[in-house]
Design an enzyme around this catalytic site. Sequence first.
Site, mmCIF file in Angstrom:
data_model
loop_
_atom_site.group_PDB
_atom_site.id
_atom_site.type_symbol
_atom_site.label_atom_id
_atom_site.label_comp_id
_atom_site.label_asym_id
_atom_site.label_seq_id
_atom_site.Cartn_x
_atom_site.Cartn_y
_atom_site.Cartn_z
ATOM 1 N N SER A 84 -32.910 22.354 -50.759
ATOM 2 C CA SER A 84 -32.394 21.373 -51.709
ATOM 3 C C SER A 84 -33.041 20.015 -51.520
ATOM 4 O O SER A 84 -32.849 19.127 -52.330
ATOM 5 C CB SER A 84 -30.877 21.259 -51.576
ATOM 6 O OG SER A 84 -30.535 20.967 -50.244
ATOM 7 N N HIS A 127 -35.504 25.810 -56.633
ATOM 8 C CA HIS A 127 -34.184 25.266 -56.263
ATOM 9 C C HIS A 127 -33.133 25.643 -57.307
ATOM 10 O O HIS A 127 -33.131 25.106 -58.420
ATOM 11 C CB HIS A 127 -34.303 23.734 -56.109
ATOM 12 C CG HIS A 127 -33.046 23.080 -55.646
ATOM 13 N ND1 HIS A 127 -32.707 21.793 -55.975
ATOM 14 C CD2 HIS A 127 -32.024 23.543 -54.876
ATOM 15 C CE1 HIS A 127 -31.552 21.491 -55.422
ATOM 16 N NE2 HIS A 127 -31.113 22.533 -54.765
ATOM 17 N N GLU A 154 -34.941 24.212 -60.524
ATOM 18 C CA GLU A 154 -35.889 23.120 -60.325
ATOM 19 C C GLU A 154 -37.089 23.741 -59.599
ATOM 20 O O GLU A 154 -36.934 24.251 -58.483
ATOM 21 C CB GLU A 154 -35.192 22.069 -59.465
ATOM 22 C CG GLU A 154 -35.759 20.707 -59.501
ATOM 23 C CD GLU A 154 -34.921 19.699 -58.685
ATOM 24 O OE1 GLU A 154 -35.027 18.508 -58.954
ATOM 25 O OE2 GLU A 154 -34.161 20.093 -57.776
ATOM 26 N N ASN A 199 -31.283 16.142 -56.412
ATOM 27 C CA ASN A 199 -30.533 15.475 -55.349
ATOM 28 C C ASN A 199 -30.889 14.007 -55.165
ATOM 29 O O ASN A 199 -30.132 13.258 -54.563
ATOM 30 C CB ASN A 199 -30.666 16.256 -54.044
ATOM 31 C CG ASN A 199 -29.745 17.458 -54.076
ATOM 32 O OD1 ASN A 199 -28.607 17.354 -54.524
ATOM 33 N ND2 ASN A 199 -30.231 18.602 -53.654
HETATM 34 N N1 CAA Z 1 -19.638 32.495 -58.776
HETATM 35 C C1 CAA Z 1 -19.772 33.104 -59.958
HETATM 36 N N2 CAA Z 1 -19.151 32.708 -61.093
HETATM 37 C C2 CAA Z 1 -18.346 31.652 -61.005
HETATM 38 C C3 CAA Z 1 -18.130 30.961 -59.799
HETATM 39 C C4 CAA Z 1 -18.831 31.426 -58.638
HETATM 40 N N3 CAA Z 1 -18.724 30.820 -57.467
HETATM 41 N N4 CAA Z 1 -17.273 29.932 -60.034
HETATM 42 C C5 CAA Z 1 -16.948 29.976 -61.332
HETATM 43 N N5 CAA Z 1 -17.598 31.008 -61.920
HETATM 44 C C6 CAA Z 1 -17.542 31.371 -63.327
HETATM 45 C C7 CAA Z 1 -16.187 31.885 -63.704
HETATM 46 O O1 CAA Z 1 -16.098 33.262 -63.501
HETATM 47 C C8 CAA Z 1 -16.104 31.549 -65.175
HETATM 48 O O2 CAA Z 1 -16.830 32.491 -65.937
HETATM 49 P P1 CAA Z 1 -16.217 33.066 -67.294
HETATM 50 O O3 CAA Z 1 -15.444 31.963 -67.963
HETATM 51 O O4 CAA Z 1 -17.406 33.469 -68.038
HETATM 52 O O5 CAA Z 1 -15.387 34.167 -66.835
HETATM 53 C C9 CAA Z 1 -16.882 30.247 -65.293
HETATM 54 O O6 CAA Z 1 -17.705 30.186 -64.119
HETATM 55 C C10 CAA Z 1 -15.965 29.066 -65.365
HETATM 56 O O7 CAA Z 1 -15.114 29.115 -64.258
HETATM 57 P P2 CAA Z 1 -13.634 28.519 -64.236
HETATM 58 O O8 CAA Z 1 -13.050 28.570 -65.605
HETATM 59 O O9 CAA Z 1 -12.898 29.168 -63.112
HETATM 60 O O10 CAA Z 1 -13.784 27.022 -63.716
HETATM 61 P P3 CAA Z 1 -14.528 25.790 -64.353
HETATM 62 O O11 CAA Z 1 -14.382 25.716 -65.814
HETATM 63 O O12 CAA Z 1 -14.115 24.634 -63.511
HETATM 64 O O13 CAA Z 1 -16.064 26.055 -64.068
HETATM 65 C C11 CAA Z 1 -17.882 25.509 -62.677
HETATM 66 C C12 CAA Z 1 -16.550 26.232 -62.772
HETATM 67 C C13 CAA Z 1 -18.882 26.134 -63.618
HETATM 68 C C14 CAA Z 1 -18.359 25.708 -61.232
HETATM 69 C C15 CAA Z 1 -17.686 24.006 -63.050
HETATM 70 O O14 CAA Z 1 -16.621 23.473 -62.324
HETATM 71 C C16 CAA Z 1 -18.917 23.156 -62.806
HETATM 72 O O15 CAA Z 1 -19.825 23.109 -63.618
HETATM 73 N N6 CAA Z 1 -18.939 22.464 -61.668
HETATM 74 C C17 CAA Z 1 -20.082 21.633 -61.253
HETATM 75 C C18 CAA Z 1 -21.128 22.510 -60.662
HETATM 76 C C19 CAA Z 1 -22.284 21.722 -60.179
HETATM 77 O O16 CAA Z 1 -22.432 20.536 -60.402
HETATM 78 N N7 CAA Z 1 -23.181 22.408 -59.442
HETATM 79 C C20 CAA Z 1 -24.318 21.771 -58.858
HETATM 80 C C21 CAA Z 1 -23.999 21.518 -57.419
HETATM 81 S S1 CAA Z 1 -25.353 20.753 -56.648
HETATM 82 C C22 CAA Z 1 -26.334 21.991 -56.182
HETATM 83 O O17 CAA Z 1 -26.053 23.135 -56.280
HETATM 84 C C23 CAA Z 1 -27.651 21.579 -55.654
HETATM 85 C C24 CAA Z 1 -27.742 21.045 -54.322
HETATM 86 O O18 CAA Z 1 -28.851 21.089 -53.827
HETATM 87 C C25 CAA Z 1 -26.664 20.396 -53.564
#
Ligand code: CAA
Length: 283
Positions: free
Chosen positions: A119, A140, A152, A190
């Site tokens: 990352s 990424h 990415e 990031n």
């Molecule tokens: N694995 C697989 N599927 C998942 C999951 C997981 N861990 N978590 C949620 N889902 C799926 C659910 O099954 C659901 O799918 P369906 O509706 O199609 O059944 C969908 O995602 C939405 O889930 P929820 O309704 O339970 O919850 P939500 O609406 O809050 O969505 C989320 C969950 C998509 C994670 C949303 O909260 C979100 O977009 N969060 C921000 C994520 C983000 O910013 N990620 C980047 C992090 S930084 C990174 O990764 C890089 C780094 O280097 C640090």
Amino acid sequence: MKITKVMVIGAGQMGSGIAQVCAQAGFDVKLNDINVASIEKGVQYITKNLSRNVEKGRLSEEEKASVLSRLTPSHNLSDAQDVDIVIEAAVENMEIKQSIFKQLDEITPKHAILATNTSSLPITEIAAATNRPEQVIGMHFMNPVPVMKLVEIIRGLATSDEVYQTVEQMSKDLSKVPVEVNDFPGFVSNRILMPMINEAIYTLYEGVASKEAIDEVMKLGMNHPMGPLQLADFIGLDTCLYIMEVLHEGFGDSKYRPCPLLRKYVKAGWLGKKAGRGFYVYE
Ligand code: CAA
């Protein structure tokens, strides 16, 4: 170059997610980890995700079985002897990554691409541990991998155009959207996300607002799916601190100094969701 065989190294949340999307896209995938229990946990995570897709009518039982049949557990790096690409998602530690890439350089076929899901660590430095820096690249993925569309793609100093294009095409085959980025600390994702999270922690540290209020402002005011403090818990506070340190050291600019409150939480072991406690408490 045509990719059919993939090895994913590291069966944590990121590695398992990457292995899942690769197997769903029809690639043969070896999911490798030095820890056998981690591989089992990874396969369970993938099976659970696929079962949820079956329940929601997005996947048939036959398709689920076919995806799982393309997934082979591996706890020996020498299993990489016949793969076309390795996607490494092991711990964020330069020495460990360089050691893995050095071994992969000896084990994998000459044509194989060596990608890392780091990352924030420099791709160019990881590539320098191999005799094929033109075939080393950053790939990424974002967490949760099965849901997030972005990949990415980071070019190291020596990465060839052909390798870039192959990885770009593979990302599209995974139904992801690839974005091209050059190799600088934190890349794009990031470099922008972590200072925002760090600033949210400073806002809490200085008593400007409560954690709930800070998250609410960003959710309802900026349309972010989760607030920055909740997202930090979700990513892991140790990972957030680590990335801030990479930015701070890499640019030598005090604007990237990690918030003392972030350091304190990490020292306390309040690492976020995975530890049951971070800014919020998780049951
Ligand atoms: N694995 C697989 N599927 C998942 C999951 C997981 N861990 N978590 C949620 N889902 C799926 C659910 O099954 C659901 O799918 P369906 O509706 O199609 O059944 C969908 O995602 C939405 O889930 P929820 O309704 O339970 O919850 P939500 O609406 O809050 O969505 C989320 C969950 C998509 C994670 C949303 O909260 C979100 O977009 N969060 C921000 C994520 C983000 O910013 N990620 C980047 C992090 S930084 C990174 O990764 C890089 C780094 O280097 C640090």
